[in-house]
Design a protein around this motif. Structure first.
Motif, mmCIF file in Angstrom:
data_model
loop_
_atom_site.group_PDB
_atom_site.id
_atom_site.type_symbol
_atom_site.label_atom_id
_atom_site.label_comp_id
_atom_site.label_asym_id
_atom_site.label_seq_id
_atom_site.Cartn_x
_atom_site.Cartn_y
_atom_site.Cartn_z
ATOM 1 N N SER A 15 -44.476 0.207 13.044
ATOM 2 C CA SER A 15 -45.384 -0.171 11.954
ATOM 3 C C SER A 15 -46.816 -0.212 12.447
ATOM 4 O O SER A 15 -47.744 0.191 11.737
ATOM 5 C CB SER A 15 -45.012 -1.555 11.411
ATOM 6 N N ASP B 244 -43.270 3.480 5.719
ATOM 7 C CA ASP B 244 -42.802 2.480 6.676
ATOM 8 C C ASP B 244 -41.529 1.802 6.170
ATOM 9 O O ASP B 244 -41.592 0.856 5.407
ATOM 10 C CB ASP B 244 -43.898 1.433 6.932
ATOM 11 N N GLU B 245 -40.391 2.289 6.611
ATOM 12 C CA GLU B 245 -39.096 1.745 6.183
ATOM 13 C C GLU B 245 -39.063 1.526 4.685
ATOM 14 O O GLU B 245 -38.682 0.459 4.214
ATOM 15 C CB GLU B 245 -38.829 0.402 6.892
HETATM 16 MG MG LIG Z 1 -42.009 -2.324 11.188
#
Ligand SMILES: [Mg+2]
Ligand SMILES: Nc1ncnc2c1ncn2[C@@H]1O[C@H](COP(=O)(O)OP(=O)(O)OP(=O)(O)O)[C@@H](O)[C@H]1O
Lengths: 330, 264
Positions: free
Chosen positions: B46, B173-174
């Protein structure tokens, strides 16, 4: 005895137009509060000061011989500047919004005393008369019908302009900033600037309502803004609670509910005064009412939400099952 | 398209909470690269994406997007080049605004926002067509507030918003981690479709090794603030989850710790 009761009731009805007029002026102020509190998601306390700044500037300029129009425009601009100050405290200097508002409020206290003093050739003054007998004012409690009409027109224009502004590209960006900072930055919105513009607009409108209030009551006073934020919030909250049902989506209607909230507030205000409440308690009462209304959404979430319900239900079901098994085992 | 050169970031430097999150990250993405990023918790995935997005300034190194060094550009200015979708579905959209208003905001990314009306009739027609791509029936709910949508619907809408102005780089991001498996699969499918049709360059962080292998043309693994390997082309196509885990312990000298990645 009967006669005096009748008299009181008559007095009460006679006071209603005044309550409506005051409600409209404070309703304009509450529209300013709505912009920060509801749209930008900021509780801006500078309004306690900027309402008085608007009043002081308007009264001082008219005393010094400027025209009504110029005085009101400068009053509006003074509000914009107050908002700018809070905005810079908050975004540029990173001060939490509440504290930024309090700082501006404090600064404006001194500034307001100075402005009123300027008109009287004194170092400072806590009060400045602006009687409609001596000045050509837009509204006055001595001319109720005209005042109500003028205020209605004023409100129409303000609601119209705000409806347009918040529908524009920039207005939408401002609403997005209040709704979601992360998203707004990811979409390229300068959120700091958006907050500053919103605070300026809000305080400009609040100062304008201050200018109207000074004309209406015939003076500007250093204490006139005390607790203004609470009255503004009360108007926003009452309006939403009582009239929210007819303003689900339309923005102009939402602003109108704020205004109606202001009017209801002042009608209730006159009513409790005529019922014999000491006027001293009114601020206390307003604060308690606002506190309760602010708590309602929290309580709803905390104790009555779907999740809380489901949890309780699940717990009960589990208890039942456990009991059943117990009895079966036995 | 994107160049990261020796990018370093330390959080809370000089305190007991000091955390070296990026320790010299080097990465070079070609136009059209779709890279998946895996790695354990706290590996710096991240942080890498946030560094590209400009959430905070980096301590050292250079970030170059399509030839322009963006080190000095703050987050909202860099947004001109980037489309972003976050892990939390709440983050990518404005809940109190309508679906079409959200799209209108996104379609002005990188442009001056003026006092023209915020959404035009022509745009509404365009948005309706775009929403049809998602195949979620949102084209019939354009004036609904986004807060009424499910997490999956919000993520799909955020994806559309992120790609509507054809970003130079799409950062994910995910973005399916908070969704149930079925919805996650659907959102991934939409992701792939949007990237392919718009020929986007994309970085996708995921904890799901299978997804990381199945999607994209390149895979990188991060560990303790560094990229520990980078696989592309044919080699990536032949990767297996077991192979990846083995490779991880060889390169890092540790067991792969994330159960989440192995089980899913
Ligand atoms: Mg992360
Ligand atoms: N804003 C921040 N302030 C302080 N520390 C941070 C911040 N952001 C990340 N970190 C720290 O930096 C390290 C790397 O975090 P990062 O979020 O990049 O990990 P990640 O690879 O995305 O992991 P995860 O799989 O858990 O999301 C972690 O130790 C984290 O605690």
């Amino acid at each position: 005895m009967g006669c005096s009761v009748m008299g009181t009731i008559m007095n009460y009805f006679a006071s209603l137009p005044g309550a409506v007029a005051q409600g409209m002026i404070w309703g304009i102020m509450a529209i300013g509060v709505y912009i920060t509190y509801k749209i930008l998601d900021i509780a801006d306390l500078s309004v306690d000061g900027s309402i008085c700044t608007g009043a002081a500037v308007c009264a001082a300029m008219m005393t010094m011989g400027y025209s009504l129009a110029v005085s009101m425009i400068v009053a509006f601009v003074s509000g914009l500047l107050a908002g700018l100050l809070t905005g810079l405290f908050h975004t540029f200097m990173g001060i939490p919004a509440i504290l930024a508002g309090i700082l501006t409020q404090l600064i404006l206290w001194s500034v307001n005393l100075k402005i009123m003093g300027l008109a009287l050739d004194k170092a400072s003054a806590a009060n400045l008369p602006l009687s409609s007998r001596n000045f050509d004012t837009l509204v006055s409690m001595l001319e109720m019908n005209r005042s109500l009409l003028v205020l209605a027109l004023f409100i129409l224009v303000i609601v119209g302009v705000l409806y347009w502004f918040f529908g524009t590209e920039y207005g939408s960006a401002l609403r997005a900033t209040g709704a979601n900072l992360t998203m707004s930055r990811a979409q390229g919105i300068n959120t700091g600037l958006a907050k500053i513009i919103g605070l300026m607009l809000s305080n400009g409108i609040v100062a304008l309502s201050g200018a109207l209030l000074a004309q209406y009551q015939g003076n500007a006073d250093i204490n006139m803004g005390k607790g203004a934020i609470v009255i503004g919030l009360a108007a926003v909250i009452i309006g939403e609670a009582l009239f929210g049902w007819f303003a689900k989506t339309n923005f102009a209607l939402k602003l109108t509910t704020v205004l109606l909230g202001g009017i209801v507030y002042f009608i209730v205000y006159s009513t409790v005064i005529y019922m014999g409440l000491e006027s001293n308690y009114l601020k206390l009462l307003s604060a308690v009412v606002v506190a309760i209304f602010l708590a309602i959404p929290y309580w709803k979430k905390q104790y009555f939400s779907g999740a809380a319900h489901a949890e309780k239900k699940a717990q009960k079901a589990a208890e039942k099952k456990a009991k059943k098994e117990e009895t079966e085992n036995a | 398209m994107l160049k990261l050169e020796n990018v370093r970031k330390t959080f809370n430097a000089g305190t007991i909470n000091e955390k070296k999150a990026l320790c010299g990250v080097n990465l070079h993405l070609n136009p059209g690269d779709f890279v998946t990023i895996i790695g354990g918790n706290g590996a710096g995935k991240s942080t890498t994406l946030n560094a590209v997005a400009g959430v905070w300034p980096i301590d050292a190194g250079d970030i170059v997007i399509d030839g322009e060094n963006v080190n000095k550009l703050c987050e909202y200015k860099r947004a001109k080049y980037l489309g972003r979708v976050f892990q939390d579905p709440m983050n990518g959209t404005a809940a109190t605004m309508e679906i079409q208003e959200n799209l209108a905001i996104a379609s002005r990314r990188g442009e001056r926002r003026t006092l023209k009306w915020g959404i035009s009739r022509r745009e509404k027609d365009e948005f309706r067509e775009l929403l049809k791509i998602l195949d979620l029936g949102l084209e019939d709910r354009m004036t609904a507030k986004v807060g009424l949508l499910s997490g999956g619907q919000r993520q799909a809408l955020t994806l559309l918003m992120a790609s509507i102005k054809k970003p130079k780089i799409l950062l994910l991001d995910e973005h399916t981690a908070a969704l149930d498996p079925k919805t996650a699969a659907k959102v991934l499918e939409i992701t792939e479709k949007l990237i392919r049709e718009n020929e986007l360059t994309a970085m996708m962080v995921t904890h799901n090794m299978k997804d990381a292998i199945a999607y994209g043309n390149r895979l990188i693994m991060m560990h303790e603030g560094r990229i520990i390997f980078d696989i592309a082309g044919e080699e990536k196509k032949h990767l297996t989850v077991e192979g990846l885990v083995k490779k991880f312990s060889q390169t890092s000298g540790e067991e792969f710790a994330s159960d989440r990645a192995l089980l899913s």
